[in-house]
Write a protein that holds these residues in place. Structure first.
Motif, PDB file in Angstrom:
ATOM      1  N   TRP A 114      -9.932   1.382  14.703  1.00 29.98           N
ATOM      2  CA  TRP A 114      -8.892   0.388  14.437  1.00 29.98           C
ATOM      3  C   TRP A 114      -7.792   1.009  13.592  1.00 29.98           C
ATOM      4  O   TRP A 114      -8.060   1.685  12.595  1.00 29.98           O
ATOM      5  CB  TRP A 114      -9.537  -0.784  13.701  1.00 29.98           C
ATOM      6  CG  TRP A 114      -8.649  -1.898  13.248  1.00 29.98           C
ATOM      7  CD1 TRP A 114      -8.420  -3.075  13.901  1.00 29.98           C
ATOM      8  CD2 TRP A 114      -7.930  -1.989  12.007  1.00 29.98           C
ATOM      9  NE1 TRP A 114      -7.595  -3.886  13.149  1.00 29.98           N
ATOM     10  CE2 TRP A 114      -7.272  -3.242  11.987  1.00 29.98           C
ATOM     11  CE3 TRP A 114      -7.755  -1.125  10.925  1.00 29.98           C
ATOM     12  CZ2 TRP A 114      -6.477  -3.654  10.930  1.00 29.98           C
ATOM     13  CZ3 TRP A 114      -6.956  -1.525   9.875  1.00 29.98           C
ATOM     14  CH2 TRP A 114      -6.333  -2.774   9.882  1.00 29.98           C
ATOM     15  N   VAL A 116      -3.389   0.242  12.475  1.00 27.07           N
ATOM     16  CA  VAL A 116      -2.235  -0.660  12.582  1.00 27.07           C
ATOM     17  C   VAL A 116      -0.985   0.010  12.039  1.00 27.07           C
ATOM     18  O   VAL A 116      -1.013   0.645  10.980  1.00 27.07           O
ATOM     19  CB  VAL A 116      -2.485  -1.966  11.785  1.00 27.07           C
ATOM     20  CG1 VAL A 116      -1.225  -2.832  11.753  1.00 27.07           C
ATOM     21  CG2 VAL A 116      -3.649  -2.750  12.380  1.00 27.07           C
ATOM     22  N   ALA A 153       4.806  -0.860  21.328  1.00 26.30           N
ATOM     23  CA  ALA A 153       3.403  -1.257  21.468  1.00 26.30           C
ATOM     24  C   ALA A 153       2.896  -1.021  22.882  1.00 26.30           C
ATOM     25  O   ALA A 153       1.756  -0.577  23.079  1.00 26.30           O
ATOM     26  CB  ALA A 153       3.240  -2.727  21.088  1.00 26.30           C
ATOM     27  N   ARG A 157      -0.044   1.738  23.597  1.00 23.84           N
ATOM     28  CA  ARG A 157      -1.303   1.283  24.180  1.00 23.84           C
ATOM     29  C   ARG A 157      -1.826   2.315  25.178  1.00 23.84           C
ATOM     30  O   ARG A 157      -3.036   2.491  25.330  1.00 23.84           O
ATOM     31  CB  ARG A 157      -1.099  -0.063  24.866  1.00 23.84           C
ATOM     32  CG  ARG A 157      -2.390  -0.655  25.461  1.00 23.84           C
ATOM     33  CD  ARG A 157      -2.098  -1.938  26.217  1.00 23.84           C
ATOM     34  NE  ARG A 157      -1.677  -3.003  25.318  1.00 23.84           N
ATOM     35  CZ  ARG A 157      -0.787  -3.938  25.649  1.00 23.84           C
ATOM     36  NH1 ARG A 157      -0.198  -3.916  26.828  1.00 23.84           N
ATOM     37  NH2 ARG A 157      -0.479  -4.891  24.788  1.00 23.84           N
ATOM     38  N   ILE A 164      -2.547  -0.785  16.975  1.00 24.26           N
ATOM     39  CA  ILE A 164      -1.986  -2.141  16.969  1.00 24.26           C
ATOM     40  C   ILE A 164      -0.619  -2.056  16.296  1.00 24.26           C
ATOM     41  O   ILE A 164      -0.529  -1.718  15.109  1.00 24.26           O
ATOM     42  CB  ILE A 164      -2.889  -3.117  16.196  1.00 24.26           C
ATOM     43  CG1 ILE A 164      -4.325  -3.066  16.726  1.00 24.26           C
ATOM     44  CG2 ILE A 164      -2.326  -4.539  16.265  1.00 24.26           C
ATOM     45  CD1 ILE A 164      -5.338  -3.706  15.794  1.00 24.26           C
ATOM     46  N   LEU A 204      -6.124  -8.528  12.721  1.00 27.18           N
ATOM     47  CA  LEU A 204      -5.568  -8.119  14.007  1.00 27.18           C
ATOM     48  C   LEU A 204      -6.576  -7.330  14.834  1.00 27.18           C
ATOM     49  O   LEU A 204      -7.413  -6.606  14.300  1.00 27.18           O
ATOM     50  CB  LEU A 204      -4.317  -7.265  13.780  1.00 27.18           C
ATOM     51  CG  LEU A 204      -3.124  -7.945  13.099  1.00 27.18           C
ATOM     52  CD1 LEU A 204      -2.033  -6.921  12.801  1.00 27.18           C
ATOM     53  CD2 LEU A 204      -2.570  -9.079  13.964  1.00 27.18           C
ATOM     54  N   THR A 205      -6.455  -7.468  16.153  1.00 26.72           N
ATOM     55  CA  THR A 205      -7.258  -6.703  17.094  1.00 26.72           C
ATOM     56  C   THR A 205      -6.319  -5.994  18.061  1.00 26.72           C
ATOM     57  O   THR A 205      -5.129  -6.334  18.141  1.00 26.72           O
ATOM     58  CB  THR A 205      -8.206  -7.619  17.894  1.00 26.72           C
ATOM     59  OG1 THR A 205      -7.422  -8.421  18.803  1.00 26.72           O
ATOM     60  CG2 THR A 205      -9.005  -8.531  16.968  1.00 26.72           C
ATOM     61  N   PRO A 206      -6.807  -5.023  18.818  1.00 24.74           N
ATOM     62  CA  PRO A 206      -5.936  -4.340  19.779  1.00 24.74           C
ATOM     63  C   PRO A 206      -5.244  -5.287  20.759  1.00 24.74           C
ATOM     64  O   PRO A 206      -4.154  -4.978  21.248  1.00 24.74           O
ATOM     65  CB  PRO A 206      -6.904  -3.387  20.501  1.00 24.74           C
ATOM     66  CG  PRO A 206      -7.926  -3.056  19.454  1.00 24.74           C
ATOM     67  CD  PRO A 206      -8.131  -4.348  18.717  1.00 24.74           C
ATOM     68  N   ASP A 208      -3.762  -7.868  19.988  1.00 22.89           N
ATOM     69  CA  ASP A 208      -2.595  -8.417  19.295  1.00 22.89           C
ATOM     70  C   ASP A 208      -1.418  -7.450  19.261  1.00 22.89           C
ATOM     71  O   ASP A 208      -0.345  -7.798  18.751  1.00 22.89           O
ATOM     72  CB  ASP A 208      -2.956  -8.796  17.855  1.00 22.89           C
ATOM     73  CG  ASP A 208      -3.975  -9.915  17.787  1.00 22.89           C
ATOM     74  OD1 ASP A 208      -3.824 -10.893  18.537  1.00 22.89           O
ATOM     75  OD2 ASP A 208      -4.930  -9.800  16.993  1.00 22.89           O
ATOM     76  N   THR A 209      -1.597  -6.248  19.777  1.00 22.62           N
ATOM     77  CA  THR A 209      -0.501  -5.285  19.691  1.00 22.62           C
ATOM     78  C   THR A 209       0.740  -5.817  20.402  1.00 22.62           C
ATOM     79  O   THR A 209       0.654  -6.486  21.435  1.00 22.62           O
ATOM     80  CB  THR A 209      -0.916  -3.918  20.268  1.00 22.62           C
ATOM     81  OG1 THR A 209       0.045  -2.937  19.882  1.00 22.62           O
ATOM     82  CG2 THR A 209      -1.019  -3.923  21.790  1.00 22.62           C
TER      83      THR A 209
END
Length: 222
Positions: A114, A116, A153, A157, A164, A204-206, A208-209
């Motif tokens: 994880w 950010v 983003a 990805r 994120i 936040l999680t991926p 949410d990117t």
């Protein structure tokens, strides 16, 4: 141990984030224009600082730079007050600057866990949430930053499935940036904003990117 990088670390919110992160036991690298010469309106300083950090890996990168008043030009009350040079200055700091920050610093995000990278935008940069008008240059520059983050983003990805990238609205914070304009709005302290932003980031999680969040944890419309 969390490794964090804060850009604009000498400002009100930036300094509060550094203090909060350190209190949580994070290892923090703090960069600012006044202390370190990091100027997001100068591509060479952004590239130079990123190059010096090459090989380091961060779990969290937060860009807190930005300005509402630049060279004495405050937010316009109407379209009649738009000045091209003042607008260009807004875009240089509040849109192009973050683009350079993402270009040079996002590659430093961890790739195996994880991670950010967040940048402070503003609710007034939301096109969907604009019912008042005015503040043309600042609104437009922050809206441009939002598009830049959304685009970055999508790209990152593909490069880093754990990354994120988000825009954050920090609230109306009691700093020199808002002092002249915040009388009509409820304000929060830099420390309260930093506490709330870190809580939002932690959730936040991926998936949410590429999204836009306010300090209370609610999504902001583009």
């Amino acid at each position: 141990m969390t490794r964090a990088l804060v850009l604009g670390a000498s400002g009100g919110i930036g300094a509060a984030l550094v203090a909060r992160l350190q209190a949580q036991g994070a290892e923090v690298t703090a960069l600012s224009r006044s202390r370190d010469g990091l100027d997001l309106t100068r591509a060479d300083t952004v590239a130079g600082h990123a190059a010096r950090l090459e090989g380091q890996v961060f779990d969290l990168i937060v860009n807190t730079t930005g300005a509402l008043v630049i060279d004495g030009h405050g937010p316009e009350k109407s379209m009649d007050a738009v000045d091209p040079q003042a607008m260009a200055a807004q875009f240089a700091l509040n849109a192009i600057g973050p683009a350079l920050a993402f270009r040079h610093f996002a590659p430093l995000l961890a790739r195996d866990r994880w991670a950010v990278m967040a940048s402070l935008s503003a609710r007034v940069g939301s096109i969907g949430d604009n019912d008042l008008g005015g503040w043309v240059s600042y609104r437009a520059a922050k809206a441009a930053q939002n598009q830049i983050i959304r685009t970055a983003a999508i790209e990152y990805r593909r490069r880093n499935r754990h990354a994120i990238l988000v825009a954050l609205h920090p609230g109306t914070v009691e700093t020199p940036l808002t002092a002249k304009y915040a009388a009509r709005y409820p304000t929060i302290t830099p420390d309260r904003s930093a506490e709330a932003l870190l809580a939002v980031i932690a959730g936040l999680t991926p998936e949410d990117t590429g999204s836009f969040w306010d300090w209370k944890g609610a999504r902001v419309p583009w």
